[in-house]
Enzyme design. Sequence first.
Site, PDB file in Angstrom:
ATOM      1  N   GLU A   1     -12.473   3.641   2.313  1.00 26.23           N
ATOM      2  CA  GLU A   1     -12.022   4.918   2.899  1.00 26.23           C
ATOM      3  C   GLU A   1     -11.699   4.756   4.391  1.00 26.23           C
ATOM      4  OE1 GLU A   1     -11.455   7.512   0.736  1.00 26.23           O
ATOM      5  OE2 GLU A   1     -10.409   8.227   2.518  1.00 26.23           O
TER       6      GLU A   1
HETATM    7  C1  LIG Z   1     -15.723  -1.672  -3.921  1.00 20.74           C
HETATM    8  C2  LIG Z   1     -14.432  -1.189  -3.356  1.00 20.74           C
HETATM    9  C3  LIG Z   1     -13.899   0.013  -3.803  1.00 20.74           C
HETATM   10  C4  LIG Z   1     -12.666   0.465  -3.315  1.00 20.74           C
HETATM   11  N1  LIG Z   1     -12.088   1.595  -3.839  1.00 20.74           N
HETATM   12  C5  LIG Z   1     -10.793   1.886  -3.538  1.00 20.74           C
HETATM   13  C6  LIG Z   1     -10.072   2.900  -4.242  1.00 20.74           C
HETATM   14  O1  LIG Z   1     -10.633   3.590  -5.111  1.00 20.74           O
HETATM   15  N2  LIG Z   1      -8.769   3.094  -3.959  1.00 20.74           N
HETATM   16  C7  LIG Z   1      -8.118   2.361  -3.010  1.00 20.74           C
HETATM   17  O2  LIG Z   1      -6.922   2.574  -2.800  1.00 20.74           O
HETATM   18  N3  LIG Z   1      -8.775   1.393  -2.307  1.00 20.74           N
HETATM   19  C8  LIG Z   1     -10.085   1.137  -2.557  1.00 20.74           C
HETATM   20  N4  LIG Z   1     -10.741   0.132  -1.887  1.00 20.74           N
HETATM   21  C9  LIG Z   1     -10.044  -0.602  -0.850  1.00 20.74           C
HETATM   22  C10 LIG Z   1     -10.576  -0.317   0.553  1.00 20.74           C
HETATM   23  O3  LIG Z   1     -10.219   0.974   0.950  1.00 20.74           O
HETATM   24  C11 LIG Z   1     -10.033  -1.419   1.465  1.00 20.74           C
HETATM   25  O4  LIG Z   1     -10.750  -2.603   1.149  1.00 20.74           O
HETATM   26  C12 LIG Z   1     -10.166  -1.084   2.932  1.00 20.74           C
HETATM   27  O5  LIG Z   1      -9.278  -0.053   3.268  1.00 20.74           O
HETATM   28  C13 LIG Z   1      -9.901  -2.279   3.848  1.00 20.74           C
HETATM   29  O6  LIG Z   1      -8.732  -2.943   3.508  1.00 20.74           O
HETATM   30  P1  LIG Z   1      -8.765  -4.527   3.306  1.00 20.74           P
HETATM   31  O7  LIG Z   1      -9.844  -4.830   2.353  1.00 20.74           O
HETATM   32  O8  LIG Z   1      -7.406  -4.989   2.997  1.00 20.74           O
HETATM   33  O9  LIG Z   1      -9.220  -5.099   4.713  1.00 20.74           O
HETATM   34  P2  LIG Z   1      -8.257  -5.465   5.935  1.00 20.74           P
HETATM   35  O10 LIG Z   1      -7.323  -4.340   6.193  1.00 20.74           O
HETATM   36  O11 LIG Z   1      -7.677  -6.800   5.694  1.00 20.74           O
HETATM   37  O12 LIG Z   1      -9.296  -5.528   7.125  1.00 20.74           O
HETATM   38  C14 LIG Z   1     -10.088  -6.688   7.420  1.00 20.74           C
HETATM   39  C15 LIG Z   1     -10.782  -6.457   8.758  1.00 20.74           C
HETATM   40  O13 LIG Z   1      -9.799  -6.276   9.784  1.00 20.74           O
HETATM   41  C16 LIG Z   1     -10.012  -5.057  10.468  1.00 20.74           C
HETATM   42  N5  LIG Z   1      -8.730  -4.465  10.839  1.00 20.74           N
HETATM   43  C17 LIG Z   1      -7.602  -4.381  10.092  1.00 20.74           C
HETATM   44  N6  LIG Z   1      -6.639  -3.747  10.799  1.00 20.74           N
HETATM   45  C18 LIG Z   1      -7.171  -3.427  11.994  1.00 20.74           C
HETATM   46  C19 LIG Z   1      -6.700  -2.759  13.160  1.00 20.74           C
HETATM   47  N7  LIG Z   1      -5.477  -2.256  13.234  1.00 20.74           N
HETATM   48  N8  LIG Z   1      -7.549  -2.606  14.204  1.00 20.74           N
HETATM   49  C20 LIG Z   1      -8.815  -3.065  14.144  1.00 20.74           C
HETATM   50  N9  LIG Z   1      -9.318  -3.706  13.079  1.00 20.74           N
HETATM   51  C21 LIG Z   1      -8.508  -3.871  12.020  1.00 20.74           C
HETATM   52  C22 LIG Z   1     -10.776  -4.172   9.483  1.00 20.74           C
HETATM   53  O14 LIG Z   1     -11.521  -3.168  10.148  1.00 20.74           O
HETATM   54  C23 LIG Z   1     -11.647  -5.199   8.786  1.00 20.74           C
HETATM   55  O15 LIG Z   1     -12.800  -5.434   9.542  1.00 20.74           O
HETATM   56  C24 LIG Z   1     -11.994  -0.298  -2.319  1.00 20.74           C
HETATM   57  C25 LIG Z   1     -12.554  -1.495  -1.861  1.00 20.74           C
HETATM   58  C26 LIG Z   1     -13.733  -1.949  -2.373  1.00 20.74           C
HETATM   59  C27 LIG Z   1     -14.260  -3.277  -1.909  1.00 20.74           C
END
Ligand SMILES: Cc1cc2nc3c(=O)[nH]c(=O)nc-3n(C[C@H](O)[C@H](O)[C@H](O)COP(=O)(O)OP(=O)(O)OC[C@H]3O[C@@H](n4cnc5c(N)ncnc54)[C@H](O)[C@@H]3O)c2cc1C
Length: 588
Positions: free
Chosen positions: A437
């Site tokens: 989220e």
């Molecule tokens: C168990 C689980 C359930 C989930 N459920 C859903 C769901 O129901 N529907 C759905 O759509 N998604 C879902 N997600 C996805 C979740 O919302 C994403 O994992 C999350 O938004 C982060 O995206 P990412 O994993 O690609 O991390 P990334 O975006 O790759 O981020 C990696 C790191 O980089 C940092 N970062 C990235 N961009 C920036 C920035 N601009 N400034 C500062 N820091 C930054 C982040 O804070 C993080 O620490 C789920 C994930 C999990 C693991």
Amino acid sequence: MTAYAAPLAELRFAIEEIAGLPELARLPAFADATPDLVETVLAEAGKLAAGVLDPLNQPGDREGCRLENGVVVLPGGFAEAYRTFAAGGWNAVPFDPAFGGQGLPWSLQTALHEMWAAANLSFSLCPMLTQGVIELLQAHGSPAQKAAYLPKLIEGRWAGTMNLTEPQAGSDLGALKTRARREGERYRITGQKIFITYGEHELAENIVHMVLARLEDAPPGVRGISLFLVPKLLPGEGGPARNDLRCVALERKLGIHASPTCVMAYGDDDGAVGELVGEANRGLEYMFTMMNNARLGVGIQGIAVADRAYQRAVAYARGRIQSRAAGAREPAPVPIIRHPDVRRMLMTMRALTEAARALAFQAAGALDRARHAADPAERARQQARVDLLIPVVKAWSTDIGVEVASLGIQVHGGMGFIEEPGAAQHLRDARITPIYEGTNGIQANDLVGRKLARDGGAAMRDYLVELKREAAAAPADLTPRLAAGIAALERAADHLVRTYPEAVETALAGATPFLRLLGTVAGGVLLARSAGIVAARRAAGAGDADFLAAKEATARFYADNILPLAGGLAEVVTAGGPSTLALDEDAF
Ligand SMILES: Cc1cc2nc3c(=O)[nH]c(=O)nc-3n(C[C@H](O)[C@H](O)[C@H](O)COP(=O)(O)OP(=O)(O)OC[C@H]3O[C@@H](n4cnc5c(N)ncnc54)[C@H](O)[C@@H]3O)c2cc1C
């Protein structure tokens, strides 16, 4: 094994005194939210959480979910629990009565959500996501979509999901690639979504997927994203027909084992049939309208797990006998709850949880007023407050969830690291909440960039005025620490407003400490307000004396042991940025 006991007195206090239920109940929309009704609803929810959901929590964690021939099998007992939940009308509480909802305040829903998530975080995700879909359709669905989908979703007969994330598009949704092709009045959706919570299961008769995708002629980036409603089953003449979408894998993960995290494939054959919600290319904007509620909901998850971990730690600390009491003559070992360091841990757990809860209920009360206050100017003022507080509720509370769950393990000593007593599961479960989220880093950026700097600090200044007013009215012994905390917050906020326009990177390096600072001070002010209310009630001899005394003691502990950290956090915000960014990227 410690059974969950819903903190009913705490939740009633939060709804009445922090969210301001008596005032909310005077709004025509909430005329039904009488104190008696609220008390009954809380008590019934507490029974369901403790009696039905909590007993499934550890077994569900051990059993997990399985994908068998395209069908997701949830742990034993979940299907019956879901039927009981839906039959009890628990899906319907805050929604429009025109579609079968009960029209009750989000402040009440917030308390219910805490109980569901504390008892069984994995289970609670299913209704939480369904609620997100209901919110989206209430706000942006066409009359036909509302009529076709809302009653079944509100009843819980159908469930919902949010499909945003793709392998290359996590925090950066502008990168998403799922396509939508127009076909008459309908659309065909093709693409892969990952990490979709409850993307497939058999708890409900149908699943309504809200899917972000790009139309063929859409502009690139975030302005070219549309929102589609894509049901698992489509109505057909010979009965419902399976849409072209499927769960192709389940993720193995650290926690929330009983919540299926699905890789979803849309359109492997002809394209999944979907309907456009609202206007083309405005999908992300629509998603953001329900984000405040969803982020409040995830913040509540942090508080819920924290409270559950606290309850378990207290029970363990009472029963575990180890070492003589410090300074005691008697050699007999005592329960570890008598040792000052264990007290420190338990008080920290308790105080952080209560402070985060208070802030969440303040935001929930503001959300209710932003929607239903009579005066448009008041609605706008409350919305500005919601917008400012929500990233803090989401990120601060979930960080607290992890911190408190970790302390819960520490209280258990070696047994905390062993799965059997259950403390370990809380930390594993809590760990997702700062990630999904919108990661907590993204929340901090949002707070500093959009909520603080964009209006030149205006909403924050309003909030500071209120914090100062509250601090002045707090019990006298708490005011010096409150004043110092508020001054630290003001210093840090002024610094960020000044530096953000010309040194955005340095300012954002301080975003997370600033968010923590805001939570720390706001939580302290709210606990001080609670202490004042409690002192007045005690003086009048009204209410449960033990509960009131404990609440007052917790507020004092927070003021003495947690609020002083505000000064250090302000120092980090104002001075820590350059050295955070100093090391050359290649040197890592
Ligand atoms: C168990 C689980 C359930 C989930 N459920 C859903 C769901 O129901 N529907 C759905 O759509 N998604 C879902 N997600 C996805 C979740 O919302 C994403 O994992 C999350 O938004 C982060 O995206 P990412 O994993 O690609 O991390 P990334 O975006 O790759 O981020 C990696 C790191 O980089 C940092 N970062 C990235 N961009 C920036 C920035 N601009 N400034 C500062 N820091 C930054 C982040 O804070 C993080 O620490 C789920 C994930 C999990 C693991």
